[in-house]
Write a protein that holds these residues in place. Structure first.
Motif, PDB file in Angstrom:
ATOM      1  N   ALA A  48       0.834  -1.206   0.000  1.00  0.00           N
ATOM      2  CA  ALA A  48       0.000   0.000   0.000  1.00  0.00           C
ATOM      3  C   ALA A  48       0.863   1.249   0.000  1.00  0.00           C
ATOM      4  CB  ALA A  48      -0.929   0.000   1.213  1.00  0.00           C
ATOM      5  N   LEU A  49       1.975   1.210   0.747  1.00  0.00           N
ATOM      6  CA  LEU A  49       2.880   2.359   0.764  1.00  0.00           C
ATOM      7  C   LEU A  49       3.433   2.626  -0.630  1.00  0.00           C
ATOM      8  CD1 LEU A  49       4.523   4.531   2.271  1.00  0.00           C
ATOM      9  CD2 LEU A  49       6.255   2.770   2.713  1.00  0.00           C
ATOM     10  N   GLN A  50       3.823   1.582  -1.339  1.00  0.00           N
ATOM     11  CA  GLN A  50       4.368   1.758  -2.681  1.00  0.00           C
ATOM     12  C   GLN A  50       3.327   2.322  -3.639  1.00  0.00           C
ATOM     13  OE1 GLN A  50       7.588   1.571  -3.328  1.00  0.00           O
ATOM     14  NE2 GLN A  50       7.803   1.051  -1.141  1.00  0.00           N
ATOM     15  N   ARG A  51       2.063   1.916  -3.463  1.00  0.00           N
ATOM     16  CA  ARG A  51       0.999   2.474  -4.302  1.00  0.00           C
ATOM     17  C   ARG A  51       0.807   3.962  -4.026  1.00  0.00           C
ATOM     18  NH1 ARG A  51      -1.576  -2.478  -2.999  1.00  0.00           N
ATOM     19  NH2 ARG A  51      -2.851  -1.450  -1.400  1.00  0.00           N
ATOM     20  N   VAL A  52       0.846   4.334  -2.761  1.00  0.00           N
ATOM     21  CA  VAL A  52       0.718   5.747  -2.395  1.00  0.00           C
ATOM     22  C   VAL A  52       1.864   6.561  -2.970  1.00  0.00           C
ATOM     23  CG1 VAL A  52       0.783   7.369  -0.462  1.00  0.00           C
ATOM     24  CG2 VAL A  52      -0.622   5.308  -0.313  1.00  0.00           C
ATOM     25  N   LEU A  53       3.075   6.025  -2.893  1.00  0.00           N
ATOM     26  CA  LEU A  53       4.237   6.741  -3.415  1.00  0.00           C
ATOM     27  C   LEU A  53       4.137   6.948  -4.927  1.00  0.00           C
ATOM     28  CD1 LEU A  53       7.136   5.066  -1.374  1.00  0.00           C
ATOM     29  CD2 LEU A  53       6.198   7.369  -1.086  1.00  0.00           C
ATOM     30  N   ARG A  54       3.641   5.934  -5.637  1.00  0.00           N
ATOM     31  CA  ARG A  54       3.489   6.079  -7.089  1.00  0.00           C
ATOM     32  C   ARG A  54       2.463   7.155  -7.432  1.00  0.00           C
ATOM     33  NH1 ARG A  54       4.124   0.387  -7.007  1.00  0.00           N
ATOM     34  NH2 ARG A  54       1.855   0.086  -6.931  1.00  0.00           N
ATOM     35  N   LYS A  55       1.386   7.219  -6.657  1.00  0.00           N
ATOM     36  CA  LYS A  55       0.352   8.220  -6.919  1.00  0.00           C
ATOM     37  C   LYS A  55       0.807   9.627  -6.564  1.00  0.00           C
ATOM     38  CE  LYS A  55      -3.585   5.089  -6.315  1.00  0.00           C
ATOM     39  NZ  LYS A  55      -4.779   4.761  -5.500  1.00  0.00           N
ATOM     40  N   LEU A  56       1.624   9.757  -5.523  1.00  0.00           N
ATOM     41  CA  LEU A  56       2.048  11.077  -5.070  1.00  0.00           C
ATOM     42  C   LEU A  56       3.262  11.607  -5.834  1.00  0.00           C
ATOM     43  CD1 LEU A  56       1.691  10.891  -1.180  1.00  0.00           C
ATOM     44  CD2 LEU A  56       0.172  11.991  -2.831  1.00  0.00           C
ATOM     45  N   GLY A  57       3.954  10.743  -6.576  1.00  0.00           N
ATOM     46  CA  GLY A  57       5.136  11.191  -7.314  1.00  0.00           C
ATOM     47  C   GLY A  57       4.882  12.404  -8.190  1.00  0.00           C
ATOM     48  N   PRO A  58       3.856  12.381  -9.058  1.00  0.00           N
ATOM     49  CA  PRO A  58       3.580  13.555  -9.902  1.00  0.00           C
ATOM     50  C   PRO A  58       3.173  14.795  -9.114  1.00  0.00           C
ATOM     51  CG  PRO A  58       2.508  11.586 -10.770  1.00  0.00           C
ATOM     52  CD  PRO A  58       3.008  11.244  -9.414  1.00  0.00           C
ATOM     53  N   VAL A  59       2.631  14.604  -7.900  1.00  0.00           N
ATOM     54  CA  VAL A  59       2.221  15.754  -7.091  1.00  0.00           C
ATOM     55  C   VAL A  59       3.413  16.639  -6.768  1.00  0.00           C
ATOM     56  CG1 VAL A  59       1.255  16.461  -4.860  1.00  0.00           C
ATOM     57  CG2 VAL A  59       0.227  14.554  -6.124  1.00  0.00           C
ATOM     58  N   SER A  60       4.559  16.036  -6.447  1.00  0.00           N
ATOM     59  CA  SER A  60       5.755  16.808  -6.121  1.00  0.00           C
ATOM     60  C   SER A  60       6.177  17.704  -7.278  1.00  0.00           C
ATOM     61  CB  SER A  60       6.914  15.875  -5.764  1.00  0.00           C
ATOM     62  OG  SER A  60       6.783  15.377  -4.467  1.00  0.00           O
ATOM     63  N   LEU A  61       6.222  17.133  -8.471  1.00  0.00           N
ATOM     64  CA  LEU A  61       6.684  17.904  -9.619  1.00  0.00           C
ATOM     65  C   LEU A  61       5.677  18.984 -10.005  1.00  0.00           C
ATOM     66  CD1 LEU A  61       8.279  15.085 -11.786  1.00  0.00           C
ATOM     67  CD2 LEU A  61       9.411  16.724 -10.279  1.00  0.00           C
ATOM     68  N   CYS A  62       4.385  18.679  -9.908  1.00  0.00           N
ATOM     69  CA  CYS A  62       3.369  19.699 -10.209  1.00  0.00           C
ATOM     70  C   CYS A  62       3.447  20.856  -9.212  1.00  0.00           C
ATOM     71  CB  CYS A  62       1.977  19.075 -10.193  1.00  0.00           C
ATOM     72  SG  CYS A  62       1.664  17.953 -11.577  1.00  0.00           S
ATOM     73  N   ALA A  63       3.700  20.536  -7.933  1.00  0.00           N
ATOM     74  CA  ALA A  63       3.848  21.586  -6.921  1.00  0.00           C
ATOM     75  C   ALA A  63       5.064  22.447  -7.218  1.00  0.00           C
ATOM     76  CB  ALA A  63       3.957  20.967  -5.533  1.00  0.00           C
TER      77      ALA A  63
END
Length: 343
Positions: free
Chosen positions: A209-224
């Motif tokens: 589940a942690l790895q799934r969350v990390l994959r989903k949040l990856g683009p959030v960092s770059l968009c921010a």
């Protein structure tokens, strides 16, 4: 890197252009956003920085922090670059280029102020965006976190003396509330949130589940990151449009400084046999700047319309595209770096 990450330079350039244009066309809207601050820390930017670094911090296994003694060489190199090399080399480059080589093309009354802004920029090691750079070069997240935290602790006591020495002043007023609040906002609070969230996910859902969350949040960092650029350049859009030659000339010593300090840190780490996953973020931390603090210090010391304030904003202009080029160099030279035994 993903397709989006490989073309990040293009998105950065587009966001810088969009922010500058919007700041010029809609100065009132950006003035309102700029006024949303506490102790000269802009709150919209702070929120975006959280969105940048919390996904990075979620990758950190804080239980592994006890193993950091193995990275003492990389930490030593970065501290040497940040505090013994970078502020002094920037002062030298500012004197050489702005006071001499480019003096005929710059307003004479502002040259000292421009150099002051460069010094304020170089004396503030990077705090937030270095997590993005470290992630892009597959750096050791625990090393990056500990190095940034150590730099922040040193900055609390060393920033004012270093700046005072280089500006030739007997005393200098540093916005301590800005510094301390920034450290709390950009380091302490995100670390606590990320540690608690990581622990909760692992306890309730497990590693998958942690790895799934990390994959989903990856683009959030770059968009921010991209939205942060739009805001920062929107705040200074009018000045940038009015003074393109001054911007270009101030950028020269900053460019030289970034490549010099990152290259020196990278080579020193290689000479000392440091792992590439540590040498990459070490070089990036050594070259990048805590521009939020630098801008706030310049405004507090010299005023919002001063040459010092403009010079620190030029640092923001240079920071992202140039650091992305350093990330690319670090990634492409990994094979050469790891052939240390063949020298």
């Amino acid at each position: 890197m993903s397709l989006f990450e490989r073309h990040l330079t293009l998105w950065v350039v587009l966001c810088i252009a969009a922010g500058t244009l919007l700041g010029h066309v809609l100065p009132g809207a950006f003035a309102a956003l700029a006024s949303a601050e506490v102790a000269k820390v802009n709150l919209p930017v702070a929120v975006l920085i959280w969105l940048m670094i919390i996904p990075m911090l979620l990758k950190v296994d804080f239980a592994a922090m006890r193993q950091l003694q193995q990275h003492w060489k990389g930490i030593g190199v970065t501290l040497f670059i940040n505090w013994a090399v970078k502020p002094f080399s920037m002062a030298l480059l500012g004197w050489l280029f702005l006071r001499h080589a480019f003096a005929d093309w710059l307003p004479a009354a502002q040259i000292d102020s421009y150099i002051s802004g460069l010094i304020l920029l170089a004396a503030a090691p990077c705090t937030a965006m270095v997590f993005v750079w470290s992630n892009l070069c597959r750096g050791d997240a625990n090393f990056t976190l500990s190095q940034v935290a150590l730099n922040d602790a040193i900055m609390v006591v060393a920033y004012a003396p270093v700046v005072a020495l280089l500006l030739g002043l007997s005393a200098i007023t540093v916005p301590w509330d800005t510094l301390l609040l920034s450290v709390g906002l950009y380091i302490v609070a995100p670390v606590l949130v990320a540690a608690l969230l990581r622990r909760w996910i692992l306890m309730r859902r497990g590693e998958a589940a942690l790895q799934r969350v990390l994959r989903k949040l990856g683009p959030v960092s770059l968009c921010a990151l991209l939205l942060t650029l739009v805001l920062l350049f929107g705040f200074q859009g009018q000045q940038i449009v009015k003074q393109p030659l001054v911007i270009a000339l101030i950028a020269v010593p900053i460019l030289i400084q970034v490549y010099f300090t990152s290259g020196l840190a990278y080579l020193l780490n290689r000479r000392l046999g440091v792992a590439h996953c540590v040498a990459g973020p070490s070089a990036l931390i050594g070259a990048s700047n805590f521009f939020e603090l630098a801008v706030a210090s310049a405004v507090g010391l010299f005023g919002v319309h001063s040459g010092a304030a403009l010079a620190t904003v030029v640092g923001v202009l240079i920071e992202v595209p140039v650091m992305l080029s350093v990330v690319r160099i670090v990634n492409r030279t990994q094979g050469w770096y790891e052939r240390r035994g063949e020298r």
